[in-house]
Design an enzyme around this catalytic site. Structure first.
Site, PDB file in Angstrom:
ATOM      1  N   HIS A 140      34.532  36.416  34.197  1.00 35.91           N
ATOM      2  CA  HIS A 140      35.012  36.407  34.156  1.00 35.91           C
ATOM      3  C   HIS A 140      36.347  36.821  35.714  1.00 35.91           C
ATOM      4  CE1 HIS A 140      39.268  37.644  32.177  1.00 35.91           C
ATOM      5  NE2 HIS A 140      39.380  38.366  33.116  1.00 35.91           N
ATOM      6  N   GLU A 141      35.565  36.969  36.126  1.00 32.18           N
ATOM      7  CA  GLU A 141      36.358  38.247  37.579  1.00 32.18           C
ATOM      8  C   GLU A 141      35.637  37.139  38.821  1.00 32.18           C
ATOM      9  OE1 GLU A 141      38.141  40.743  37.554  1.00 32.18           O
ATOM     10  OE2 GLU A 141      37.418  41.346  35.149  1.00 32.18           O
ATOM     11  N   HIS A 155      38.633  34.563  38.265  1.00 33.31           N
ATOM     12  CA  HIS A 155      39.695  35.327  39.570  1.00 33.31           C
ATOM     13  C   HIS A 155      39.497  35.213  41.013  1.00 33.31           C
ATOM     14  CE1 HIS A 155      42.420  37.085  36.745  1.00 33.31           C
ATOM     15  NE2 HIS A 155      41.372  38.022  36.084  1.00 33.31           N
ATOM     16  N   GLU A 210      45.067  34.638  34.793  1.00 34.82           N
ATOM     17  CA  GLU A 210      44.759  34.889  33.678  1.00 34.82           C
ATOM     18  C   GLU A 210      43.855  33.736  33.257  1.00 34.82           C
ATOM     19  OE1 GLU A 210      43.773  37.933  33.685  1.00 34.82           O
ATOM     20  OE2 GLU A 210      43.135  37.910  31.514  1.00 34.82           O
TER      21      GLU A 210
END
Lengths: 498, 498
Positions: free
Chosen positions: B263-264, B267, B293
């Site tokens: 997830h990170e 980003h 997101e």
């Protein structure tokens, strides 16, 4: 403005500087520990801008004026008086440099650091040489702006160790040369001490696990201190309650990381112990390099290389590495820790030959600034001097002239304080041992007894007093190089049964 | 001033802001990852000062004037035009608030945060309620200063996701409610999937070792990215070539750290891929929350929860944890990764029920600002909505209304972007799958094929274009929520054999 208004203005100015300094420290620590390399250019440009902002605050002409007024105020307390004096010198030394020159030179230092890193990795001095040349030129220019009568390299020496100059260092290194060169020769010719067991394979993760015990023994508390890993260990921080150190683990050396850790924790403990009221002021930040180094070397050489230290810690090390050290006695281990043998890498050098590494750097720096030494072919000059003073010659530039970061950032005049620090430490320890049972403290796991003595007599003052004043207050007499030389002669005569 | 002079002044201003932002980012990353706690007070005071310096630069009235002039310049290139517009909005929205009100509201936010923390610890909403009420009032006031015709909550929604408002979100969440509530009901009643093997004991050091493989697979390159550990994972950075992420290892959960990492890294990859020329400008920094997101969720849900992803990575995980996973097939593992089960905590929710958590927050926020929902008794309102939409009811306020930090700091309008991001991602992935063999890329260890598609169609633009423009350019049509709902229906119908 009345005095109170002046002091308020002064305190606001000190605070502003401390904010920029904090940012620059954290940015520097980040850069040296974890920051991704590809972003260096972006960050360096902005770091230079922020350093320029700090420079603008530092060189505010209104503050230069205010400091001059405050210096004449007789009602100031001693601490403020001392701080004002130190700030006045700092402002004078910076205000004379035009801002765009200052910013340009900061940018050069960053580029030079990156070039040094690349040169060291590629083992190619020619990548770094043009930067080194430029750094020297820009440093000359920066110092010339001061308009001082003092010769340029003397000014540099004085910046790192107030009161020192070539004359005093020549005498200092002269004494070292006179007594240590023959001592090193004798040690080299004596029967050698086995230390091969230190250089087996030691898993880095296991070394790290053991380090937690050492950090706890040293009272390096996670609430105020953090240790990371870097190629070149260092200590920095933002305030007494925020100190960062780094270390480097070698797979084939079990003591390198431990001793470098103890060394850096010596620096960190010094800063941590400075009177908290000095946080953010020049009284905390401006400690002379020699004084700082005296404490790191005191920790490393005068405490962590003793039998008493290892009586408390060797069990744990043996348990961590039973295969490698199970059959090595504590005495054998401590003797091995203390062997002296001429070598190439300063940071790995032993206590006896270490000052010779510094002597070489001192002579090169002196030559670079009086014109008798050139950056061209300096890798060979370097190797020749190593051969002359230590009888060893590097096969690679990385293990030769490229081993140290200092010159890439314009830090000339800094190295000599490393040798001076060891000599300061000898005199401090001699006194501490008269007042405190150091061996018993180390043996029984009460390292804080040593720290407390050092805090009370040295650390807490920050630079409220100059090194020579602290030396007199702590030991009752002026600095005397002979305590250091006596100590080394005594130690190595016994160790090598000379 | 002619145009060139104006642009020079503008560029200098942009650079100044970028320098302070860089410092504040690095200080924040340092604080969240390694900075010793005892130094927090010293650092926080100076960080606040530096934030104030940035605020002063941002709200320089001369720049507000200059930006207005630049907006009317027809000869500006599209990129500069867009950036000037975004800066003009930023400056207008800050400069319109009287400074003392701004400071007072920052103080309230601090007090409110502390009250929230205390309320959460003591499990008592009544401690937080009066602050929440005040925060809402002060946010209303802050937005009123802007003098916009747009209804207040619409302005908030637009701040986090330019172009969005209640009308559009109502339609979006209406569609979600219509199709997901019955789907969740069916899944809850279907035969459940075993996932107990994910929750055995997994040594953290071993998880970390395995993470190196995942980071390499994701092309999260150490030259531009660095991963650390924190209690709450986050992503930050200073420029496209310097991104930092963190993760959190749980001893009793083998996938939590992996999925939070992916997830990170989503980003981080987005920021890394933005056109390097935008570095330091609002075109790189100002990406909408929904767009950001969309990429983190695309990485996490649409790539890292697929069978193809694990065909490439499961072997390594099994080898790292042979005892725990040796008898679990890749298919069993992937199914377990994808289970859906209504629960109380948003950050731990699965892909299917997650948007319902957001729907609840959206409806409450909307009501708080149109007066139909009161802060009084909001803990019960919250619990009733969880019961209505998810069929679960919290026994404690800490696991209910007090679970999220957002509202304590006045972040209203932010939550909806979390759900929007997932929906954006579905439409992007659908198109990507038409143009690229995603499964083959994942299976064969060519994650960069996906990254390259995303970079070319989305990432590189930063916020050169708004989300709706990027959506049209990348997928050939406007945003359509049905792709998201079709995806979820298809996926969960198959997974649970509905």
């Amino acid at each position: 403005m009345n005095l109170n208004e002046k002091l308020q203005k002064y305190n606001e100015w000190v605070f502003r500087m401390s904010a920029y300094r904090m940012a620059l420290s954290i940015i520097a620590i980040d850069k040296l520990t974890v920051a991704p390399e590809a972003g260096a250019d972006y960050r360096d440009k902005r770091t230079a801008f922020l350093a320029g902002e700090l420079f603008s605050v530092q060189t505010d002409p209104e503050m230069a004026q205010l400091l001059n007024e405050l210096r004449t105020e007789e009602s100031l307390d001693g601490e403020t008086k001392k701080a004002v004096e130190l700030y006045a010198k700092m402002v004078h030394d910076t205000v004379c440099i035009p801002k765009d020159e200052f910013v340009a030179s900061e940018e050069l230092m960053n580029a030079s650091y990156n070039a040094w890193l690349e040169a060291k990795m590629k083992n190619d001095y020619s990548i770094f040489e043009p930067y080194l040349k430029q750094v020297i030129e820009i440093m000359k220019k920066r110092y010339e702006y001061r308009g001082s009568d003092m010769p340029l390299y003397d000014q540099m020496l004085d910046d790192y160790e107030p009161g020192m100059n070539r004359e005093k260092y020549d005498a200092f290194f002269g004494a070292l040369k006179e007594r240590l060169v023959p001592l090193i020769k004798k040690v080299t010719e004596a029967e050698q001490i086995d230390e091969s067991f230190l250089h087996q394979e030691f898993d880095k993760a296991d070394q790290k696990k053991y380090m937690d015990q050492i950090l706890a023994y040293l009272h390096f508390d996670p609430s105020w201190g953090y240790q990371n890993e870097t190629e070149h260990p260092f200590t920095d921080g933002t305030c007494s309650n925020d100190m960062r150190t780094t270390t480097k683990y070698l797979k084939d050396n079990v003591v390198s990381a431990i001793l470098s850790t103890v060394h850096e924790v010596g620096h960190a403990t010094y800063q941590h112990d400075v009177d908290e009221r000095y946080d953010g002021t020049i009284l905390a930040a401006g400690i002379s390099s020699g004084m700082h180094e005296s404490q790191s070397r005191l920790f490393e050489n005068y405490l962590a290389r003793t039998g008493a230290f290892w009586e408390a810690n060797y069990d744990g090390l043996q348990k961590q590495f039973p295969q490698q050290l199970g059959n090595v006695s504590c005495e054998q281990f401590v003797n091995a820790l203390n062997i002296a043998r001429p070598s190439l890498i300063r940071t790995e050098a032993d206590e006896l030959t270490y000052p010779m590494h510094i002597l070489i750097r001192y002579e090169i720096e002196k030559g670079l600034f009086d014109g008798s030494v050139s950056t061209e072919g300096l890798d060979r000059t370097w190797d020749d001097m190593y051969e002359k003073y230590l009888g060893v010659r590097s096969k690679t530039a990385s293990a030769g002239i490229l081993q140290d970061v200092h010159w890439s950032g314009g830090s000339f005049g800094y190295f000599p304080t490393y040798a001076l620090g060891s000599a300061f430490a000898a005199q401090f320890v001699r006194k501490m041992r008269q007042e405190v049972d150091v061996d018993e403290a180390l043996r029984s796991g009460h390292f804080e007894i040593c720290v407390n003595w050092l805090k009370e007599h040295i650390h807490k003052y920050g630079c409220r007093y100059d090194a020579d004043e602290i030396m007199k207050m702590a030991t009752g007499e002026p600095f005397n190089v002979n305590y250091y030389l006596d100590y080394l002669e005594d130690k190595y005569t016994k160790l090598y049964k000379l």
